[in-house]
Scaffold this motif. Structure first.
Motif, mmCIF file in Angstrom:
data_model
loop_
_atom_site.group_PDB
_atom_site.id
_atom_site.type_symbol
_atom_site.label_atom_id
_atom_site.label_comp_id
_atom_site.label_asym_id
_atom_site.label_seq_id
_atom_site.Cartn_x
_atom_site.Cartn_y
_atom_site.Cartn_z
ATOM 1 N N HIS A 106 0.805 -1.218 0.000
ATOM 2 C CA HIS A 106 0.000 0.000 0.000
ATOM 3 C C HIS A 106 0.844 1.277 0.000
ATOM 4 N N SER A 107 2.020 1.232 0.582
ATOM 5 C CA SER A 107 2.829 2.444 0.615
ATOM 6 C C SER A 107 3.269 2.865 -0.779
ATOM 7 N N ALA A 108 3.317 1.906 -1.708
ATOM 8 C CA ALA A 108 3.627 2.252 -3.090
ATOM 9 C C ALA A 108 2.538 3.140 -3.679
ATOM 10 N N LEU A 109 1.358 3.041 -3.155
ATOM 11 C CA LEU A 109 0.265 3.915 -3.569
ATOM 12 C C LEU A 109 0.378 5.195 -2.750
ATOM 13 N N PHE A 110 1.248 6.096 -3.235
ATOM 14 C CA PHE A 110 1.682 7.227 -2.432
ATOM 15 C C PHE A 110 0.608 8.263 -2.170
ATOM 16 N N ASP A 111 -0.420 8.312 -2.932
ATOM 17 C CA ASP A 111 -1.421 9.344 -2.763
ATOM 18 C C ASP A 111 -2.263 9.070 -1.519
ATOM 19 N N GLY A 131 -6.460 6.348 1.695
ATOM 20 C CA GLY A 131 -7.631 6.450 2.564
ATOM 21 C C GLY A 131 -8.829 5.728 1.982
ATOM 22 N N ALA A 132 -9.025 5.879 0.684
ATOM 23 C CA ALA A 132 -10.137 5.191 0.029
ATOM 24 C C ALA A 132 -9.947 3.678 0.092
ATOM 25 N N LEU A 133 -8.733 3.204 -0.182
ATOM 26 C CA LEU A 133 -8.464 1.767 -0.100
ATOM 27 C C LEU A 133 -8.652 1.248 1.322
ATOM 28 N N GLU A 134 -8.239 2.042 2.293
ATOM 29 C CA GLU A 134 -8.382 1.628 3.688
ATOM 30 C C GLU A 134 -9.852 1.460 4.062
ATOM 31 N N SER A 135 -10.702 2.287 3.503
ATOM 32 C CA SER A 135 -12.101 2.260 3.907
ATOM 33 C C SER A 135 -12.915 1.147 3.246
ATOM 34 N N VAL A 136 -12.401 0.518 2.193
ATOM 35 C CA VAL A 136 -13.213 -0.489 1.515
ATOM 36 C C VAL A 136 -13.179 -1.856 2.178
ATOM 37 N N GLY A 137 -12.290 -2.103 3.091
ATOM 38 C CA GLY A 137 -12.240 -3.389 3.768
ATOM 39 C C GLY A 137 -11.168 -4.309 3.199
ATOM 40 N N ARG A 184 -18.124 -5.242 -7.211
ATOM 41 C CA ARG A 184 -18.495 -4.597 -5.936
ATOM 42 C C ARG A 184 -17.297 -3.870 -5.330
ATOM 43 N N ALA A 185 -16.121 -4.479 -5.391
ATOM 44 C CA ALA A 185 -14.920 -3.844 -4.830
ATOM 45 C C ALA A 185 -14.607 -2.552 -5.580
ATOM 46 N N ARG A 186 -14.710 -2.584 -6.896
ATOM 47 C CA ARG A 186 -14.480 -1.370 -7.683
ATOM 48 C C ARG A 186 -15.490 -0.281 -7.329
ATOM 49 N N LYS A 187 -16.749 -0.670 -7.198
ATOM 50 C CA LYS A 187 -17.802 0.295 -6.863
ATOM 51 C C LYS A 187 -17.527 0.925 -5.495
ATOM 52 N N ARG A 188 -17.171 0.098 -4.522
ATOM 53 C CA ARG A 188 -16.879 0.627 -3.182
ATOM 54 C C ARG A 188 -15.670 1.556 -3.203
ATOM 55 N N GLU A 233 -16.766 4.871 -4.716
ATOM 56 C CA GLU A 233 -17.548 5.632 -3.742
ATOM 57 C C GLU A 233 -16.649 6.221 -2.657
ATOM 58 N N ALA A 234 -15.731 5.417 -2.161
ATOM 59 C CA ALA A 234 -14.815 5.898 -1.117
ATOM 60 C C ALA A 234 -13.924 7.005 -1.656
ATOM 61 N N TRP A 235 -13.453 6.844 -2.875
ATOM 62 C CA TRP A 235 -12.603 7.854 -3.508
ATOM 63 C C TRP A 235 -13.384 9.157 -3.652
ATOM 64 N N GLY A 236 -14.618 9.076 -4.118
ATOM 65 C CA GLY A 236 -15.452 10.260 -4.289
ATOM 66 C C GLY A 236 -15.693 11.008 -3.005
ATOM 67 N N GLN A 237 -15.840 10.280 -1.910
ATOM 68 C CA GLN A 237 -16.068 10.914 -0.615
ATOM 69 C C GLN A 237 -14.814 11.580 -0.071
ATOM 70 N N ARG A 238 -13.643 11.154 -0.512
ATOM 71 C CA ARG A 238 -12.385 11.666 0.027
ATOM 72 C C ARG A 238 -11.722 12.723 -0.824
#
Length: 173
Positions: free
Chosen positions: A105-110, A115-121, A158-162, A165-170
């Motif tokens: 995940h740290s490679a995903l520097f943004d 935060g969006a990835l963390e929130s999807v489970g 479903r994972a992509r949709k979540r 949605e998480a990205w949009g909220q953040r």
């Protein structure tokens, strides 16, 4: 390496295994390197190959790599449990996410994406990473997850949709 009871080694077994290691060792080492300390990646990959050798009669010849990734997931989970310094009665039912300490995940520097990835489970993250980083979809993803092809397609959708949605909220920019 000791042989399983009642299973003899043939030259075809040895040739198959040599080909599997040659073809998939880089992919497995990269899989582990993205998910934990680089110095452990080769040892963990070797554990997966040892399991493949012991269970060679059970490895589906047409879907070897998904089988290896599925086994790698179990191997990684076992390795991580070894490093948890908690009494058994205090180990949580689901693992806590430590993005800042996880190379995958740290490679995903943004920060927004993390935060969006963390929130999807955890399950959604695993599916998204297997798809995005390992290039799995369809039947291969189904094999790794141990579910049907349609189930894997639905889980990825479903994972992509979540994540969307998480990205949009953040989004803060």
């Amino acid at each position: 390496m000791p042989e399983p009871a009642g299973q003899s080694v043939t030259s075809a077994d040895a040739a198959w295994f040599t080909a599997v290691v040659r073809e998939h060792s880089t992919a497995l080492v990269r899989y582990f390197a993205r998910r934990g300390p680089r110095q452990d990646a080769e040892d963990l990959a070797a554990e997966v190959f040892a399991t493949a050798w012991r269970r060679r009669a059970d490895v589906p010849r047409e879907t070897v790599l998904p089988w290896l990734y599925r086994t790698a997931g179990f191997t990684l989970a076992n390795a991580r449990r070894k490093h948890v310094d908690l009494p058994v009665d205090e180990v949580p039912e689901s693992g806590s996410v430590r993005i800042e300490h996880d190379p995958e995940h740290s490679a995903l520097f943004d920060a927004e994406l993390r935060g969006a990835l963390e929130s999807v489970g955890e399950r959604d993250r695993r599916i998204l990473m297997l798809h995005a980083w390992e290039g799995l979809d369809g039947q291969e993803l189904a094999e790794v997850l141990g579910i049907s092809r349609s189930g894997a397609d639905a889980a990825l959708s479903r994972a992509r949709k979540r994540l969307r949605e998480a990205w949009g909220q953040r989004m803060s920019f």
